[in-house]
Design a protein around this motif. Sequence first.
Motif: not given
Length: 180
Positions: A10-11, A57, A60-63, A67, A69-70, A163
Amino acid sequence: VMASPLPGLIGFDNYKDKFFSVPVMGPYDIRPIADAMTKFLEKVPDRARIFAAFDDPGDIYEKVFNGYRRIFELPLFHAAQREIHLMPDWWAVFELNYQGAPEIWGRSPGQLKANMNYWQAQYALVYQDGEPILDPAWEASGFKVISHFDWSQFSGAFAPYAKLPYAQLNWWILEKGGQG
């Protein structure tokens, strides 16, 4: 002793050498960030629509949300409190994830205007990394700056999260001018 692989996932990159240990961290006050976000959105009328410019994205979910999204959750929350529809949101990401779906991605002025027209949004949220000076292409395309949010003012709060590259991140709320 507690062991968990989650810190690395989680970073908490600065704890990667201690993969199974949970970092000890004290709480910090999020009120300054929340207050700044309230101020950032204050010139947008209640019940308005803001369309945020993000790249597609792909698969790719992380994109999703480039990036960010947090931290995109913060304006989503503050906008919802005033019945402002900030798009795309998670509903749009999941419901419009099929071939032929209406477009929700694009960062260029032209793509953003097309999305704003389709989704009937008068305001936009755009971002840039680097200097807190908006690319002149936005104003040349008829957008007017109504608000600016410089994430670097909170870089100390994000220091333990290697991150999270927000030290030079700037957001703007723009108002769409003219037709089209």
